[in-house]
Structures are given as structure tokens and as C-alpha cells.
Design a protein around this motif. Structure first.
Motif, PDB file in Angstrom:
ATOM      1  N   PRO A  47      81.420  32.558  59.591  1.00 22.01           N
ATOM      2  CA  PRO A  47      82.388  31.758  60.335  1.00 22.01           C
ATOM      3  C   PRO A  47      81.706  30.595  61.041  1.00 22.01           C
ATOM      4  O   PRO A  47      80.512  30.651  61.355  1.00 22.01           O
ATOM      5  CB  PRO A  47      82.974  32.764  61.336  1.00 22.01           C
ATOM      6  N   SER A  48      82.471  29.552  61.314  1.00 26.42           N
ATOM      7  CA  SER A  48      81.884  28.324  61.845  1.00 26.42           C
ATOM      8  C   SER A  48      81.273  28.516  63.222  1.00 26.42           C
ATOM      9  O   SER A  48      80.358  27.786  63.610  1.00 26.42           O
ATOM     10  CB  SER A  48      82.956  27.226  61.911  1.00 26.42           C
ATOM     11  N   ASP A  49      81.770  29.504  64.004  1.00 23.39           N
ATOM     12  CA  ASP A  49      81.226  29.725  65.344  1.00 23.39           C
ATOM     13  C   ASP A  49      80.228  30.885  65.372  1.00 23.39           C
ATOM     14  O   ASP A  49      79.910  31.413  66.424  1.00 23.39           O
ATOM     15  CB  ASP A  49      82.360  29.991  66.337  1.00 23.39           C
ATOM     16  N   ALA A  50      79.736  31.294  64.212  1.00 26.01           N
ATOM     17  CA  ALA A  50      78.809  32.420  64.137  1.00 26.01           C
ATOM     18  C   ALA A  50      77.466  32.037  64.735  1.00 26.01           C
ATOM     19  O   ALA A  50      77.061  30.873  64.688  1.00 26.01           O
ATOM     20  CB  ALA A  50      78.626  32.848  62.685  1.00 26.01           C
ATOM     21  N   TYR A 235      71.233  34.018  53.938  1.00 25.42           N
ATOM     22  CA  TYR A 235      70.565  34.244  55.219  1.00 25.42           C
ATOM     23  C   TYR A 235      71.231  33.392  56.288  1.00 25.42           C
ATOM     24  O   TYR A 235      71.048  32.177  56.334  1.00 25.42           O
ATOM     25  CB  TYR A 235      69.077  33.914  55.099  1.00 25.42           C
ATOM     26  N   PRO A 236      72.007  33.999  57.183  1.00 24.24           N
ATOM     27  CA  PRO A 236      72.807  33.221  58.131  1.00 24.24           C
ATOM     28  C   PRO A 236      72.043  32.664  59.325  1.00 24.24           C
ATOM     29  O   PRO A 236      72.547  31.790  60.016  1.00 24.24           O
ATOM     30  CB  PRO A 236      73.860  34.240  58.601  1.00 24.24           C
ATOM     31  N   PHE A 237      70.837  33.163  59.581  1.00 21.82           N
ATOM     32  CA  PHE A 237      70.132  32.775  60.803  1.00 21.82           C
ATOM     33  C   PHE A 237      69.094  31.694  60.520  1.00 21.82           C
ATOM     34  O   PHE A 237      68.238  31.852  59.643  1.00 21.82           O
ATOM     35  CB  PHE A 237      69.461  33.989  61.442  1.00 21.82           C
ATOM     36  N   GLU A 238      69.176  30.618  61.285  1.00 20.49           N
ATOM     37  CA  GLU A 238      68.195  29.543  61.144  1.00 20.49           C
ATOM     38  C   GLU A 238      66.843  29.948  61.744  1.00 20.49           C
ATOM     39  O   GLU A 238      65.793  29.544  61.251  1.00 20.49           O
ATOM     40  CB  GLU A 238      68.704  28.272  61.844  1.00 20.49           C
ATOM     41  N   THR A 239      66.895  30.734  62.804  1.00 21.79           N
ATOM     42  CA  THR A 239      65.673  31.194  63.465  1.00 21.79           C
ATOM     43  C   THR A 239      65.790  32.680  63.771  1.00 21.79           C
ATOM     44  O   THR A 239      66.834  33.139  64.253  1.00 21.79           O
ATOM     45  CB  THR A 239      65.423  30.434  64.780  1.00 21.79           C
ATOM     46  N   VAL A 240      64.741  33.429  63.482  1.00 21.18           N
ATOM     47  CA  VAL A 240      64.667  34.853  63.819  1.00 21.18           C
ATOM     48  C   VAL A 240      63.432  35.060  64.691  1.00 21.18           C
ATOM     49  O   VAL A 240      62.324  34.652  64.320  1.00 21.18           O
ATOM     50  CB  VAL A 240      64.566  35.735  62.556  1.00 21.18           C
ATOM     51  N   THR A 241      63.630  35.669  65.845  1.00 22.23           N
ATOM     52  CA  THR A 241      62.526  35.980  66.746  1.00 22.23           C
ATOM     53  C   THR A 241      62.353  37.487  66.825  1.00 22.23           C
ATOM     54  O   THR A 241      63.298  38.208  67.153  1.00 22.23           O
ATOM     55  CB  THR A 241      62.778  35.425  68.157  1.00 22.23           C
TER      56      THR A 241
END
Length: 523
Positions: A47-50, A235-241
Motif C-alpha cells: 500500500p502507498s502508506d506502507a 522486498y518492500p523495505f528500502e532500509t533494514v536495520t
């Protein structure tokens, strides 16, 4: 035999129990939407606000990211994002394509040929070719390290063209495909694999790169998404910490405060008004009373199957689930994990709690007055020690507990000093699960006990390379072990996962391998 490379199957996967979570964290697919594939081989529609960032935690510092030292525990949350694996687990733990589109074994099981998918590149821009994996596996087979045992049957590796990998074996290895879905399936770049900075500056073909500037070794590891990855849409996440939080209470507090988005709820309670949803993940980890001295080397009584069966009847598994495990888990009499294809439900009815039956068997075996044993009290067994000790006392078996320092836990098992021990286990494929416990030289068989019938079954299982063909063989092994009471399994616990609003977690029993693909965004 050819393995189907059709669209991947939806995973049902698992993780270690609350009682065994510490083991997973010191040793240990997909966060997907309904129209997304478990390997991420189809596009996802967030979704766009995810949320576009993910913060998760592990309890120990990764040991390094060069492919000869990769660990299959929680270290994989970092390295499996950096490196593509040739295959990954799918439905019921069976392998499905990832970097390898398809594969086939020779009829004798001594040659495995894999076919790489097109269009993969390393993070430095180099194309991924078969020679890269040949170099990776060649290094694993010639370097002493934590993965050496998993490649011991490999005799040679060939790369006849850019997309074909041929692996030859000295003997069939039924666990090898399972291993390819883990650390030994990671593909390194032939040109950078031997670089001095490979442990801290890895070059992989995975969906993420390690951000060296934002990463603080021992504290946090930051992963940045590659937009040029062959399957980036999955892969929906641009950054994973990935944060290192050693204390379990501190880890849970980090979840409650929002410092991390998904994590274990160790306390068993959560205030859902905070926006955190708790999900119970079954089949998380086995707590097993190992009857190690099955030939009576130290305690002659344990050589009698009636005594071993009596021990099983004396354990009130249902009460332990409700009391010790706080209702989270399943009472079991087998080491196979619930919701897996080698689990035999009716085997759990073999030893209902029956103290009178247990006493009768002890008397029949000539031990009406019981006997004495010494058992190790290890870090993973301390909550069960009192109830197991009482159950054994109820049939005349007096237990003396030796307190074992955490660093000596494994040694307590392999020393052949103790006739019985409570030991946790995580999910593994059938060949590895039963082989690690019951083959003559297995880690969990320190007295090297054998039986001709069981050995024949285990030998056939260990050389059957087709994962689906392993299922009926593993069920036979499972049934034999339960009927002959080689162990007294107690409970397969659940894991409670807390998820902040906007996130999902999709781990279940048969795919417990730690990976960022376990985490996704809510629809």
C-alpha cells in the motif's frame, strides 16, 4: 530426477520455542502479501502508506560475512539479505528455486546439476555466473570452518558454462539440498571472495548491500536495498536495520518502545493498545528428555526398553505444557515437528500419562525399587529440571543434578558422562533431524548406540536425495524411535511474536531460517 522449477509454493514455516529461543539466538520465507510468492519471485504490491524501513533485533553479534564463516543462526538475518542463495525452503520445507531456476540429480545421487537464472548481478555490477559459485564451494571444501561438515561429501565442482553448476559427491548426501537453502548456498563473487575485507565488506548478489558507514560492528547492521536487484519488487523495505540486543528483557522493551518493529515477546504478555499485535508461532522448538545411555553403559536399567517406556509414561506432558510453557506449545512424544510432513499425529498417543503403567513396567524390568542417575542441568533445561526430576522420582528414579556452565553445554552431551539429559532442538529437514540424533556417531548419540533395523532405515534416509522420497522413510524412523523409546520428548513450544502496526511476520514451522523475507508490510 528433475526438480520442478514452476512458480514457488507458499511457505508454512517455524522457529524455535520460547524455551529454546536462547539456543536459536546463540547458534538459529517470507513477509509476503497474498499475491506475493514466498521466495519473492513475483511482484508485491505494498500500500502507498506502507512503511519503507524495518528495524529488528538479534541477541548476538554476527561473526562475519565472508562465505566460509557464515552462521545459520540469527546471523543470517544480515547475510541472507546480502547474498543470493541457490534455493530456499518452500511448502513443508521442500526446496524451491531462488538463484537456481532448476536442478536435477543423477540416478545414483552422486551428481547434482543446477541451472542459474539469467539477469543476476553482484552489487559491484559484475554478472553472476556459474564460476562464482564454483569458487564459493571450492573455498568451502578446502577451508576448515563451521560449514566444513555440510560439504564433506562434495568431491568436485564444475562450471561447464556460465549458467550451469555441476557438483559431484563421494556418496549421496540427503541433506545437501537443505544445506543449499542455507549458508552453503550463498553465492560469492569470484573476484572478491578472497579479499581481506570480505568479512566486513561483502560483495553479494542479494537484495541489499551492507551500509559500511551506518553499520557499527557489534551494535547495529544497516542494509540498503538494491534497486537493480533481479527481484527487487518482492522486498518492500528500502532500509533494514538489525540491532544487537543481548538481553531478552531489553529486546522486548525495544519492541514495546518502537525501537524495533517486530520481535519476540519473552514475558508472554503485551498491551495491544500500543498498536502491537501478538501472534503465536507453533512448532517453535522441542524440549526432549534424551535417553542417551540406551545400552546401559553407565546405568544398566536404561538398556531395557520397558524402563525407557516407563519413563515416557511417567511424564505428564499436558500438565507441563499448561504449567511450565504457560499453555504455549504442544505435548509430543516424537521429535518430528508439528505441521511438518514427517509428523505422525497418532504417535503422540503412544505414551499417555499413566503412573501405574510406568510402575508396572519398572517392576517387570526388575527395577521396582528404582535406581539413581546423574543428569546435567543446562541453561536450556532449568525450567524443566524440577518437573522432570519429580516425574522420574515418582517411579523410583532418583536424580542428582550437575550444574553445567553455559559455555560447557554442548560438552555435557558429547562427554558420555550423563545417561540422560534434557535438550532443546530446532526444526531441521528429516535427514538432518534424525541423522543428528540417532546415527552411530551423531552429536546426540554420545554412547554410539546402534540397532540393525534402525541403522538400515537411517542409511536409506541419508542416501535418498529426493526430498519428497525422504518423507515416508523419515516417518518409519520416527515410528521406530517412539516405539522403542529411544527418547522421551516432552513439548514442542510456541514462540510469541509482537508486530507493530503496518508490519507482518510470516514465520511458521517448516521454514524457520532467519531472513528479512520473513518480514513484510500489512496490506
Amino acid at each position: 530426477m528433475r526438480i520442478n522449477s514452476s512458480p514457488t509454493r507458499r511457505v508454512r514455516a517455524g522457529v524455535l520455542a520460547a524455551a529454546a529461543t536462547a539456543l536459536l539466538m546463540t547458534s538459529a520465507c517470507s513477509g509476503t502479501s497474498d499475491d506475493e510468492d514466498t521466495n519473492g519471485t513475483t511482484e508485491s504490491a505494498a500500500p502507498s502508506d506502507a512503511p519503507t524501513t524495518l528495524a529488528i533485533a538479534v541477541s548476538r553479534q554476527p561473526q562475519g560475512f565472508d562465505t566460509t564463516n557464515l552462521a545459520n543462526g540469527t546471523d543470517a538475518l544480515v547475510w541472507s539479505a546480502i547474498y543470493d542463495r541457490l534455493i530456499v525452503p518452500g511448502d513443508d520445507g521442500l526446496p524451491v528455486p531462488a538463484a537456481a531456476e532448476s536442478w536435477e540429480y543423477s540416478e545414483d545421487g552422486l551428481t547434482l546439476t543446477l541451472h542459474l537464472r539469467d539477469g543476476m548481478t553482484f552489487s559491484n555490477g559484475d554478472p553472476v555466473v556459474a564460476a562464482d559459485y564454483k569458487a564459493t564451494l571450492d573455498l568451502l571444501t578446502t577451508t576448515a570452518g563451521p560449514l566444513s561438515g555440510e560439504v564433506s561429501a562434495v568431491s568436485s565442482v564444475e562450471a561447464p558454462d556460465d549458467s550451469t553448476i555441476v557438483i559431484n559427491f563421494s556418496q549421496p548426501d540427503a541433506s545437501f539440498l537443505d544445506s543449499l537453502s542455507k549458508a552453503i548456498g550463498a553465492i560469492a563473487n569470484d573476484d572478491t571472495i578472497a579479499n581481506e575485507d570480505a568479512p566486513t565488506n561483502p560483495v553479494g548478489s542479494g537484495a541489499y548491500t551492507l551500509d559500511a558507514d551506518a553499520t557499527v560492528a557489534g551494535s547495529q547492521y544497516v542494509l540498503n536495498k538494491r534497486e537493480d536487484y533481479w527481484n527487487a519488487d518482492a522486498y518492500p523495505f528500502e532500509t533494514v536495520t538489525v540491532k544487537v540486543i543481548a538481553d531478552s528483557t531489553a529486546l522486548e522493551n525495544a519492541l514495546k518502545s518502537g525501537e524495533i518493529n517486530v520481535g519476540d515477546i519473552i514475558s508472554g504478555t503485551i498491551d495491544e493498545s500500543t498498536g502491537i499485535t501478538a501472534t503465536e508461532i507453533p512448532g517453535a522448538g522441542l524440549q526432549n528428555l534424551k535417553i542417551l545411555d540406551r545400552e546401559g553403559t553407565i546405568v544398566p536399567a536404561l538398556a531395557d526398553v520397558r524402563v525407557r517406556q516407563a519413563i515416557n509414561y511417567a511424564i505428564n506432558r499436558e500438565a507441563i505444557v499448561e504449567g511450565v510453557s504457560q499453555g504455549r506449545g504442544e505435548a509430543v512424544a516424537q521429535i518430528a515437528f508439528p505441521d511438518t510432513n514427517v509428523y505422525v499425529e497418532e504417535l503422540n498417543d503412544t505414551y499417555p500419562y499413566d503412573l501405574e503403567k510406568a510402575k508396572e513396567l519398572m517392576a517387570e524390568a526388575g527395577y521396582a525399587d528404582g535406581f539413581a542417575v546423574t543428569m546435567p542441568s543446562i541453561i536450556y533445561s532449568q525450567t524443566l529440571d524440577p518437573v522432570v526430576g519429580q516425574a522420574l522420582s515418582d517411579i523410583g528414579i532418583t536424580v542428582t543434578w550437575d550444574s553445567i556452565p553455559a559455555q560447557n553445554t554442548g560438552q555435557a552431551i558429547i562427554s558420555a558422562q550423563y545417561p540422560m539429559a534434557i535438550w532443546p532442538d530446532g526444526y531441521a529437514g528429516p535427514a538432518r533431524l534424525f541423522g543428528n540424533q540417532y546415527t552411530e556417531d551423531a552429536f546426540q548419540n554420545p554412547f554410539h548406540t546402534t540397532d540393525d533395523e534402525l541403522t538400515a532405515l537411517l542409511d536409506e534416509l541419508s542416501t535418498t536425495v529426493d526430498p519428497e522420497a525422504q518423507i515416508p522413510l523419515a516417518k518409519e524412523v520416527n515410528t521406530w524411535v517412539v516405539e522403542n523409546a529411544w527418547d522421551a520428548p516432552i513439548v514442542n513450544s510456541s514462540r510469541l511474536i509482537g508486530v507493530h502496526e503496518g508490519y507482518t511476520y510470516s514465520g511458521t514451522t517448516t521454514n524457520s531460517f532467519p531472513s528479512v523475507t520473513l518480514y513484510g508490510v500489512a496490506e
